[in-house]
Design a protein around this motif. Structure first.
Motif, mmCIF file in Angstrom:
data_model
loop_
_atom_site.group_PDB
_atom_site.id
_atom_site.type_symbol
_atom_site.label_atom_id
_atom_site.label_comp_id
_atom_site.label_asym_id
_atom_site.label_seq_id
_atom_site.Cartn_x
_atom_site.Cartn_y
_atom_site.Cartn_z
ATOM 1 N N PRO A 167 17.669 68.806 14.718
ATOM 2 C CA PRO A 167 18.683 67.854 14.243
ATOM 3 C C PRO A 167 18.265 66.419 14.485
ATOM 4 O O PRO A 167 17.513 66.121 15.418
ATOM 5 C CB PRO A 167 19.924 68.224 15.061
ATOM 6 N N ASP A 195 21.144 72.423 8.912
ATOM 7 C CA ASP A 195 20.584 71.114 9.259
ATOM 8 C C ASP A 195 21.706 70.222 9.763
ATOM 9 O O ASP A 195 22.892 70.434 9.447
ATOM 10 C CB ASP A 195 19.911 70.470 8.041
ATOM 11 N N VAL A 197 22.217 65.869 10.437
ATOM 12 C CA VAL A 197 21.609 64.536 10.317
ATOM 13 C C VAL A 197 22.676 63.471 10.562
ATOM 14 O O VAL A 197 23.777 63.546 9.998
ATOM 15 C CB VAL A 197 20.994 64.329 8.918
ATOM 16 N N HIS A 205 26.348 64.422 9.271
ATOM 17 C CA HIS A 205 26.493 65.470 8.263
ATOM 18 C C HIS A 205 25.825 66.745 8.761
ATOM 19 O O HIS A 205 24.696 66.710 9.268
ATOM 20 C CB HIS A 205 25.857 65.038 6.946
ATOM 21 N N ARG A 226 17.299 72.782 1.728
ATOM 22 C CA ARG A 226 17.537 72.106 2.994
ATOM 23 C C ARG A 226 16.812 70.764 3.062
ATOM 24 O O ARG A 226 17.385 69.751 3.478
ATOM 25 C CB ARG A 226 17.093 73.038 4.136
ATOM 26 N N VAL A 227 15.558 70.733 2.636
ATOM 27 C CA VAL A 227 14.785 69.487 2.665
ATOM 28 C C VAL A 227 15.385 68.465 1.712
ATOM 29 O O VAL A 227 15.491 67.272 2.037
ATOM 30 C CB VAL A 227 13.309 69.773 2.312
ATOM 31 N N TRP A 229 18.501 68.290 0.789
ATOM 32 C CA TRP A 229 19.759 67.824 1.383
ATOM 33 C C TRP A 229 19.500 66.734 2.410
ATOM 34 O O TRP A 229 20.164 65.699 2.410
ATOM 35 C CB TRP A 229 20.476 69.002 2.029
ATOM 36 N N ARG A 230 18.531 66.953 3.301
ATOM 37 C CA ARG A 230 18.238 65.940 4.320
ATOM 38 C C ARG A 230 17.779 64.642 3.676
ATOM 39 O O ARG A 230 18.176 63.548 4.111
ATOM 40 C CB ARG A 230 17.177 66.458 5.293
ATOM 41 N N VAL A 233 20.791 62.807 2.279
ATOM 42 C CA VAL A 233 21.600 62.205 3.335
ATOM 43 C C VAL A 233 20.934 60.947 3.876
ATOM 44 O O VAL A 233 21.578 59.898 4.035
ATOM 45 C CB VAL A 233 21.832 63.228 4.471
ATOM 46 N N LEU A 234 19.632 61.035 4.165
ATOM 47 C CA LEU A 234 18.931 59.870 4.694
ATOM 48 C C LEU A 234 18.838 58.740 3.680
ATOM 49 O O LEU A 234 18.722 57.567 4.053
ATOM 50 C CB LEU A 234 17.525 60.279 5.151
#
Length: 409
Positions: A167, A195, A197, A205, A226-227, A229-230, A233-234
């Protein structure tokens, strides 16, 4: 001397005896092979094939094949190549005449375990060649399986790192605990992922998801989601757009149109007193507080990859005081209760969590010793209870993620 009929089908079988298939159209040569092995009491059970066509129906049951290179329906290396194509793991020793010794060497290069020159072999030598051929093939197969297992283990480890990342959190008041277990006796890699973040604006999130199915393709798709999504978010993308983007990505990246994924996304405000839950065909998260445990109900919405939905609205929830939010996949609640067909279900899961909290020292909601975080112990206890009720390993993969907040931490 044994008759041709007795040679065609072995009369006895026994423990430790090696089934040998003799592929030879010449009766005299076939009888000679049998007599040589009989003289040295070789522990073999012999069968006879008079042609390559007949051998193709019998080769799967033989530990070793003695193959004549000159048959009515096959000449030279044709028979060897055909049998190896049919049974790649067969231990084949070719029989060749003195003038064709070079052909025997070619046969070994083509996949035969060894070769014998007719008329130049004794019984003990024939027995040794058969035994070595079988053991060599077993060793080769064991080595091949080991290499395959090593490659699969490396690939699974790489995919697991993609499915289950570390995380990204800056707020010391927050904690994350997670568990992910492969289901089934074979423990194949599944498509569960999660995940957590913390974005630059201090919103936190959390995501949990489950790609339907089990195997490398599902795991790879889970990593992709998943990647992505991260990254979204970032990049500061609005939360209500992220699931729509993942849906579009899934439709482009999946191997076939039947693949879909369920997801649950939890977004916690910077003051940690409220949050938003967005679900796509997934199970509602659980809110654990000093007052107990309850589901965070949200409107139903289809999974990613099914239907024409392009918008997954969120539901606002209150988060007061010290709390933990548990996000989990359906493998956790689909285990059986006892020997019947009844499943645990979400209500049963909440009962297990309540029981774990009641059993905590002084009823303070902390599970177990001070050396291990309470959420870690809670997850371990709940998973252990679920497996015990099921009578062992669960059939499906499971993932469970706990995002906890303590103002005084």
């Amino acid at each position: 001397m044994t008759s041709n009929a007795e040679l065609d089908t072995a009369a006895t079988t026994g423990r430790g005896q090696v089934p040998v298939l003799v592929v030879e159209d010449d009766d005299g040569d076939a009888l000679l092979v049998e007599e040589l092995l009989r003289e040295v009491d070789a522990p073999v059970v012999m069968q006879r094939a008079r042609s390559l066509g007949q051998a193709t129906t019998m080769v799967s049951e033989a530990a070793c094949v003695l193959l004549d290179l000159g048959l009515p329906d096959s000449q030279g290396l044709q028979g060897l190549k055909r049998l190896l194509k049919l049974e790649p793991d067969a231990a084949i020793v070719v029989l060749t005449g003195e003038a064709n010794e070079h052909l025997g060497e070619q046969a070994v290069r083509a996949g035969a375990q060894d070769y014998l020159v007719k008329g130049e072999v004794a019984g003990h030598q024939l027995h040794r060649v058969i035994r070595y051929a079988v053991e060599r093939r077993r060793a080769e197969e064991a080595q091949r399986q080991l290499q395959v297992a090593q490659v699969q283990a490396q690939e699974n480890a790489r995919l697991e790192r993609g499915l289950l990342p570390s995380p990204l959190l800056a707020d010391p008041r927050l904690s994350v605990s997670a568990r992910c277990l492969a289901g089934g006796q074979q423990h194949l890699l599944g498509g569960d992922f999660y995940d957590v973040v913390e974005a630059a604006d201090s919103w936190v999130h959390a995501l949990i998801g489950d790609v339907c199915g089990r195997g490398p393709a599902e795991a790879a798709l889970g990593v992709c989601l998943r990647v992505a999504w991260r990254a979204l978010v970032l990049a500061g993308r609005p939360a209500d757009e992220i699931l729509a983007t993942l849906n579009q990505l899934l439709e482009h990246e999946r191997q076939d149109d039947t693949m879909f994924a369920t997801t649950c996304m939890m977004s916690v405000a910077p003051d940690r007193s409220a949050g938003w839950v967005r679900m796509a065909g997934h199970l509602p998260p659980l809110l654990v507080t000093q007052g107990g445990v309850r589901e965070l109900q949200t409107p139903t919405a289809p999974p990613l990859g099914l239907g024409q939905v392009r918008h997954w609205p969120g539901t606002q929830v209150r988060l007061d005081g010290t709390w933990s939010v548990l996000l989990y996949t359906d493998g956790l609640i689909e285990g059986r209760i006892g020997k019947g067909s009844e499943r645990l279900g979400s209500e049963g899961l909440m009962d297990l969590i309540r029981a774990a909290l009641r059993a905590a020292p002084q009823g303070n909601g902390e599970v177990g010793s001070k050396d291990v975080p309470a959420d870690d112990q809670l997850l371990d206890r709940v998973i252990g209870d679920v497996r015990e009720l099921n009578g062992g390993d669960l059939d499906d993969d499971l993932a469970i993620l706990s995002l906890g907040y303590s103002p005084g931490r």
